[in-house]
Design a protein around this motif. Structure first.
Motif, PDB file in Angstrom:
ATOM      1  N   ARG A 140       0.844  -1.231   0.012  1.00  0.00           N
ATOM      2  CA  ARG A 140      -0.086   0.097   0.016  1.00  0.00           C
ATOM      3  C   ARG A 140       0.709   1.345  -0.075  1.00  0.00           C
ATOM      4  O   ARG A 140       1.919   1.191   0.523  1.00  0.00           O
ATOM      5  CB  ARG A 140      -0.990   0.139   1.098  1.00  0.00           C
ATOM      6  CG  ARG A 140      -1.921  -1.046   1.269  1.00  0.00           C
ATOM      7  CD  ARG A 140      -2.870  -1.030   2.405  1.00  0.00           C
ATOM      8  NE  ARG A 140      -2.298   0.025   3.475  1.00  0.00           N
ATOM      9  CZ  ARG A 140      -2.773  -0.014   4.754  1.00  0.00           C
ATOM     10  NH1 ARG A 140      -3.477  -1.042   5.197  1.00  0.00           N
ATOM     11  NH2 ARG A 140      -2.311   0.889   5.598  1.00  0.00           N
ATOM     12  N   PRO A 141       0.531   2.522  -0.508  1.00  0.00           N
ATOM     13  CA  PRO A 141       1.097   3.595  -0.638  1.00  0.00           C
ATOM     14  C   PRO A 141       1.166   4.194   0.990  1.00  0.00           C
ATOM     15  O   PRO A 141       0.474   3.880   1.706  1.00  0.00           O
ATOM     16  CB  PRO A 141       0.213   4.517  -1.481  1.00  0.00           C
ATOM     17  CG  PRO A 141      -0.471   3.482  -2.238  1.00  0.00           C
ATOM     18  CD  PRO A 141      -0.637   2.470  -1.413  1.00  0.00           C
ATOM     19  N   TYR A 142       2.398   4.827   1.253  1.00  0.00           N
ATOM     20  CA  TYR A 142       2.568   5.472   2.496  1.00  0.00           C
ATOM     21  C   TYR A 142       3.121   6.865   2.334  1.00  0.00           C
ATOM     22  O   TYR A 142       3.792   7.137   1.301  1.00  0.00           O
ATOM     23  CB  TYR A 142       3.281   4.552   3.466  1.00  0.00           C
ATOM     24  CG  TYR A 142       4.698   4.327   3.148  1.00  0.00           C
ATOM     25  CD1 TYR A 142       5.833   4.899   3.445  1.00  0.00           C
ATOM     26  CD2 TYR A 142       4.873   3.196   2.253  1.00  0.00           C
ATOM     27  CE1 TYR A 142       6.804   4.534   2.902  1.00  0.00           C
ATOM     28  CE2 TYR A 142       6.144   2.985   1.759  1.00  0.00           C
ATOM     29  CZ  TYR A 142       7.449   3.639   2.197  1.00  0.00           C
ATOM     30  OH  TYR A 142       8.497   3.311   1.754  1.00  0.00           O
ATOM     31  N   THR A 143       2.808   7.580   3.343  1.00  0.00           N
ATOM     32  CA  THR A 143       3.392   9.033   3.245  1.00  0.00           C
ATOM     33  C   THR A 143       3.953   9.206   4.517  1.00  0.00           C
ATOM     34  O   THR A 143       4.225   8.605   5.520  1.00  0.00           O
ATOM     35  CB  THR A 143       2.118  10.017   3.386  1.00  0.00           C
ATOM     36  OG1 THR A 143       1.327   9.894   4.557  1.00  0.00           O
ATOM     37  CG2 THR A 143       1.413   9.869   2.170  1.00  0.00           C
ATOM     38  N   SER A 144       5.028  10.111   4.343  1.00  0.00           N
ATOM     39  CA  SER A 144       6.053  10.580   5.291  1.00  0.00           C
ATOM     40  C   SER A 144       6.073  12.285   5.430  1.00  0.00           C
ATOM     41  O   SER A 144       5.803  12.751   4.311  1.00  0.00           O
ATOM     42  CB  SER A 144       7.355  10.121   5.360  1.00  0.00           C
ATOM     43  OG  SER A 144       7.978  10.493   4.138  1.00  0.00           O
ATOM     44  N   ASN A 145       6.769  12.943   6.167  1.00  0.00           N
ATOM     45  CA  ASN A 145       6.831  14.385   6.111  1.00  0.00           C
ATOM     46  C   ASN A 145       5.716  14.975   6.062  1.00  0.00           C
ATOM     47  O   ASN A 145       5.390  15.867   5.127  1.00  0.00           O
ATOM     48  CB  ASN A 145       7.874  14.457   4.899  1.00  0.00           C
ATOM     49  CG  ASN A 145       8.588  16.029   4.906  1.00  0.00           C
ATOM     50  OD1 ASN A 145       8.377  16.722   6.012  1.00  0.00           O
ATOM     51  ND2 ASN A 145       9.049  16.642   4.083  1.00  0.00           N
ATOM     52  N   ALA A 146       4.793  14.589   7.056  1.00  0.00           N
ATOM     53  CA  ALA A 146       3.321  15.324   7.086  1.00  0.00           C
ATOM     54  C   ALA A 146       2.532  15.035   5.645  1.00  0.00           C
ATOM     55  O   ALA A 146       1.903  16.049   5.193  1.00  0.00           O
ATOM     56  CB  ALA A 146       3.379  16.707   7.524  1.00  0.00           C
ATOM     57  N   GLY A 147       2.878  14.305   5.004  1.00  0.00           N
ATOM     58  CA  GLY A 147       2.088  14.147   3.725  1.00  0.00           C
ATOM     59  C   GLY A 147       2.902  14.495   2.569  1.00  0.00           C
ATOM     60  O   GLY A 147       2.098  14.264   1.437  1.00  0.00           O
TER      61      GLY A 147
END
Length: 78
Positions: free
Chosen positions: A43-50
């Motif tokens: 699944r896609p994931y985010t970092s750095n507040a999106g």
């Protein structure tokens, strides 16, 4: 008298490329770039507040090497 400007010549259209946001990708989607064909395996994931989004992919020619990040393909086809 001024002459009318000649019409600008248009560049030939590039082949159709569909751009997909990382959050629109689903497991099993396939991506194609200049290095080969890839399949989404996570699944896609985010970092750095999106602000940064990533998705895990693996090459169909070498399924033992999953990859994510800047080296991952950027265009998708569903």
């Amino acid at each position: 008298m001024t002459k009318p400007r000649p019409a600008k010549k248009r560049e030939p259209a590039q082949p159709a490329t569909r751009r997909v946001l990382p959050m629109e990708l689903r497991i099993g989607d396939r991506l194609v770039d200049e290095t080969g064909e890839w399949e989404v395996v996570g699944r896609p994931y985010t970092s750095n507040a999106g602000k940064n989004a990533r998705v895990r992919v693996q090459g169909l020619s070498s399924p033992t090497s999953p990859r994510s990040g800047p080296g991952a393909p950027t265009s998708a086809s569903r």
